[in-house]
Structures are given as C-alpha cells and as structure tokens.
Enzyme design. Structure first.
Site, mmCIF file in Angstrom:
data_model
loop_
_atom_site.group_PDB
_atom_site.id
_atom_site.type_symbol
_atom_site.label_atom_id
_atom_site.label_comp_id
_atom_site.label_asym_id
_atom_site.label_seq_id
_atom_site.Cartn_x
_atom_site.Cartn_y
_atom_site.Cartn_z
ATOM 1 C CB CYS B 111 -0.165 9.625 3.410
ATOM 2 S SG CYS B 111 -1.311 10.526 2.347
ATOM 3 C CG HIS B 254 -0.194 5.664 1.638
ATOM 4 N ND1 HIS B 254 -1.479 5.863 2.099
ATOM 5 C CD2 HIS B 254 0.087 6.717 0.832
ATOM 6 C CE1 HIS B 254 -1.945 7.002 1.593
ATOM 7 N NE2 HIS B 254 -1.017 7.531 0.828
ATOM 8 C CG ASN B 283 -4.706 8.715 -0.620
ATOM 9 O OD1 ASN B 283 -4.704 8.674 0.611
ATOM 10 N ND2 ASN B 283 -3.719 9.256 -1.314
#
Lengths: 326, 326
Positions: B111, B254, B283
């Site tokens: 990520c 994020h 996500n």
C-alpha cells in the site's frame, strides 16, 4: 548540462552461494540432453541450488557485505523471485538480518533489478535521504525451470549478492558517473513467467496452465534483440560521457548465458577486462551483476579509481549500463 | 544538517476508476453478511471492479495525468498486484501507453508503493537523472478476495492513479520536504498474500493451498500495531521539521478502511483537512494514496503553496509519511 555524476561509493560487496552444486551431468537426464550439449549450448557447467529460502540467502550475502559495520539506514531488495506476493520480500530480509524499524522495500526489473537499485540508491544518497543503503539481490529461480525447454532450464542458478552504498568521503574519488536505461516493450514476451499475477492467477486452472508458472525464454530472439539494443544504449552512454571501451578497466556484465558474456568481445572488451562466472553459477537473474562485482572484489581485481561499466539486459526487454569510478 | 528538502513538484495527477460498481448489497450474499454489517464494519459502501487488466487501467490513469504534455523520461510502476511475475508490469504499462525506449521498472511496498516511488522520483530528479517521471499505481486486487474472510474481503476495490514529477521552476515554491519510513517485520504476517512466490509456488499443491493465493488480513491486530507505529513515525517527522498538525492544510491518507481513515482525528487532523474516498472505492492498495491526491485535485481542494502530509501503513508492516509543499 544535465549529467548526473554523483559522489557515491560502493563501500562493500557481499556474496552467498548455496553449497549444493548441480552439474550438467546431473541435469542431463532431467533435460534429456547430454552433458556436452548442455555445456556447449549454454556455457553453464554447473549451478547452485538453494536449500534455504531467498530471504535467508539474502541475509547471508548482506552480512558478508555489512561485516562489522553499522546497520544500514535503508534496505533495498532487488530481486525477481519473491518469497511471496505480499508483503514484498524486503521486510522478510530485514527480519532475517535481525533488524527492525529500518525502511525496506523492493525494486523489480528482473535481471536489471540490482542496477536499477544502484541507480536509486545513488540518487537517494545524493538527495541526502539516506547515508548507508544496503542493496541485496537474492534469487531462487531453479524451482521454476521448465525441463521441457532445456536451453533456458540449463541457464538458471540460485544465489545472492549484496552491496553497501554510502556518500564518497571528501578526499576520495569514487563516483556514480552516469547511466542509460531503455525499456523496449516489444520484447516483453521474449522472457516470461506469465503466472503469479492477475493475468494467470494461481487459483484459476481455466486461465492458468502449469507452463504459465515456469520460466519461458525465446533464447535466440532475446540474443538478437539484445545485441542491437545494447549497441544503441552504449553509443548514447559513451557519447554523453566522451568515453570509449578503452577507457574502462572492467566490464561487470550480467551473466545471462555463456554466449551472452562472450558478447563483451563484440563491444570492445577483451576477456582480461571481464569476469566470467556463468560457467559456475549460471544465470542468477538479479543476483548476477552484484555477484560478478563481489567476485571481482574477492579476487582482488578492483582497485579504487578504476573505471567500471556495469550492465546488461533484462526481461522487458530492458537494457541498462552504469559507469562508476570504483 | 541532513535534511532532504528537494525542489521537486507534482505537476499533474491522474485517475481511472473502472465503471463497474459493486455495492455492499451485491457483495452481501457472497460474504454471507448483511449490507448493513459490511458498511458499518468496513466503512466501504461500494467499490469498483476492473474489467480490464492492470496495465490498461494504469495507462488510462497515466494519460489523464500526462494530458497534452510530452512523454515522461521514466516510468515507475508502483503497485502490488502485477500482471505477471516476469517481466515486471512497467514494460506492459509502457506498451499500453504506446511508448517504447523509456526506462521503466517496478517498486513494490504494497500500500506504500506510491509513496516510496514518490520519494524515489524526488531523489532521481534532485540527482538530475530524470526530468519528468510518471508514477502510476494500478491495482486489480478484487479477484484475490477471500470471501470466507468477510472483514478483509469487503475492503478491496480496483482502480488506478498517477502523478507526474518534475523539477520545481525557479520562481515557484513546490517542494518535497521530508519523509520518514519504518518497516517492522514483526508485523509481516498481519497482511499477507502468501502465494505467487518461492515459498508457496503456484504449481506445488503440496506446498500451496488455495488460501495461500488470496489476501489474508488480521484486521484488529493491524489496526492496533498501525495506531502505535504511526504515532512513533509522525513524532520523528514532526520533530525533525518542527511542525505540528496545525501547520498542514491537508492530510492525504491511505484509505485502508473507513475506520483507518477515521484515525486521522486521533492524530489531530479534523475531517475538513482530510479526503475520505474509502466509502466509494474501498482499499485500492497502492493506488489509494495517489487516488486521494487526484480526487482532491479534481475537486479543486489543493492550492499551490499548501502544506500536505501524505502517508499511511502497508503490509510489512511499514509506516511512511511524506511532507510536501504543493
């Protein structure tokens, strides 16, 4: 002038070769080819086979490079055969080194991963982001050999190599002088492992065949494309830096195959300026270039001040060469 | 002082959301959980599902960022779900953009891949290696959802985002000011895709179960570890730069989950300083941070001169935050 000479030094290198040797004779029945055929076609007489995972090999090569010195402030994993998809291999290597808290990530450009990581590390040091970067390339590609494709299956070997990058001390001349990299996607299908991603997912037998999960290489086509693209790349790099092959002390070349290493002669580098380890370790993917460098250093061949050309080709098809003052 | 303020500017951002929307209601029978459970537990009401491969999505986001401008001189693929293992995805993205000859490689830190690539691009520009770098993060993780693990399966969505990085013109103040990244391998098993590598190879049913080839996440443990490690990381970054949350105009975070985004409040960032897209895209792994940035730009929220904090956590477990002057 936009020329990126950087005061950056490779202060140490490290090497790890797994002890198990697989000879051409051993490989012969698996490939249904004679020992002689294997050696003469690929130039690889023997290769190492890992009995430990890639993070453990990586840590051994990294420890060899780190010696008694301090821990690095950044860890770059530069490899093409990861332990798993997520997390990337860098945290596992950090753990295998007994370290924690240090930024760690992965760079993937197949056989050129180390060279791309070296270029990245040089820039990160020039930009004063880090002061002591560990690059480690660890490859465990032998389980992915396709024994139905003897010419490529005979090439691969396992192993790991590492390097430590720091700013050059004021009274020294070591430098990362320049690089040139080109990626030619028209060659993307020449060297492939089509699986282990979203195109041929592991759990989808309808989309994914067992062959998709093995190395596939169109050797003759790679050789021809590489030959031409290397020349283009080097002409650009030589021209920008006003150098010729005669100016270099050493060519540190990716050991794609015995034949690929012999290409050095075509570009003006006689055997005494190259280090050929392909016969004994084969193509160790991203570990190949740092393994040649570490081998040259262990043999006492490199003197500080020597001018080095490092590079070769990788899947993509990419070509990259870097000029460094050792 | 060893502080890496760099005169580097994000000159453009790009976004691509695949048109197909999968709502919590649609997902409900697959996960055997109610629509309400999905939304309240994960904060994700809907996500996009890719019907094209990740290189095509990447090229669409990159085109949005490149606009009518010249081609980049470097292409960084910053993603965790590759098209295939070899070559890395960057050459395929280059081809999907209709380009050839431009150096292209991949950076993988799950990520945090975009943030690591931004840090890399800043250094490469500061070191004068490149002048116009394309970073693109394209993720197609939804085929790897484990429907037996509804809490993580409900999180993921597909999509792509991009950014173009150039030197800051002399009369402007845009800058890449500093960053702090820490990798904590003790959290390596909290977020995993154990397959697609050498540990659980796709072709080895004795070593590899179908679950190894799906995302696995220990959500509550990730949350607790992330909460503490984010605080440690930010204390270091704030201290080194003598700033507090009040100095920042925007937190570009994020979007790990709805709950993770709400953590911003805990660190002193009120909702009016954050952009929450988790509810609509979920996500999107490495595409998440640049997607928030591109969304903020498209909404006209960012003014040149604004101080931005970008970051979050990734598998590893890693934490990274960057300070930039927009």
């Amino acid at each position: 002038m936009w020329l990126p000479m950087q005061r950056v030094k490779i202060v140490a290198t490290g090497l790890y070769l797994p002890p198990r040797i697989q000879t051409a004779k051993e490989l012969s029945p698996l490939l249904k080819r004679s020992e002689k055929w294997i050696i003469s076609r690929t130039g690889v007489a023997e290769r190492r086979i890992a009995e430990e995972p890639m993070d453990v090999m990586a840590a051994k090569a990294a420890r060899d490079a780190l010696g008694d010195g301090p821990a690095p402030d950044c860890i770059l994993n530069a490899s093409a055969t990861p332990l798993q998809l997520i997390p990337d291999s860098a945290p596992f290597i950090e753990r295998a080194l007994g370290l924690s808290g240090i930024p760690a990530w992965s760079i993937h450009s197949t056989c050129l991963s180390f060279l791309v990581a070296l270029n990245t590390a040089a820039a990160l040091i020039t930009a004063k982001v880090f002061k002591r970067i560990l690059i480690v390339s660890s490859e465990n590609g032998t389980p992915f050999r396709d024994f139905d494709d003897p010419e490529s299956a005979a090439l691969f070997g396992d192993g790991a190599a590492a390097a430590i990058i720091e700013p050059t001390p004021d009274d020294e001349q070591s430098a990362y002088i320049d690089w040139e990299m080109n990626t030619w996607p028209e060659g993307a299908e020449l060297t492939e492992f089509r699986g282990a991603g979203t195109k041929h997912p592991p759990n989808h037998p309808s989309k994914t065949t067992p062959k998709d999960n093995l190395f596939q290489m169109k050797g003759a086509k790679v050789y021809r494309m590489a030959r031409d693209k290397i020349k283009e790349n080097l002409d650009i790099l030589y021209g920008r830096n006003n150098v010729t092959p005669d100016d270099f002390d050493w060519l540190i070349m990716h050991q794609a195959s015995g034949r690929a290493v012999q290409m050095a002669g075509r570009y003006g580098y006689p055997p005494e300026k190259t280090v050929n380890i392909a016969a004994n370790v084969g193509n160790t993917i991203a570990a190949s270039i740092p393994m040649v460098l570490a081998t040259a250093e262990k043999r006492g061949l490199l003197k500080r001040g020597d001018l080095l050309l490092l590079g070769g080709t990788g899947a993509g098809l990419s070509v990259a060469f870097s000029i460094i003052r050792w």
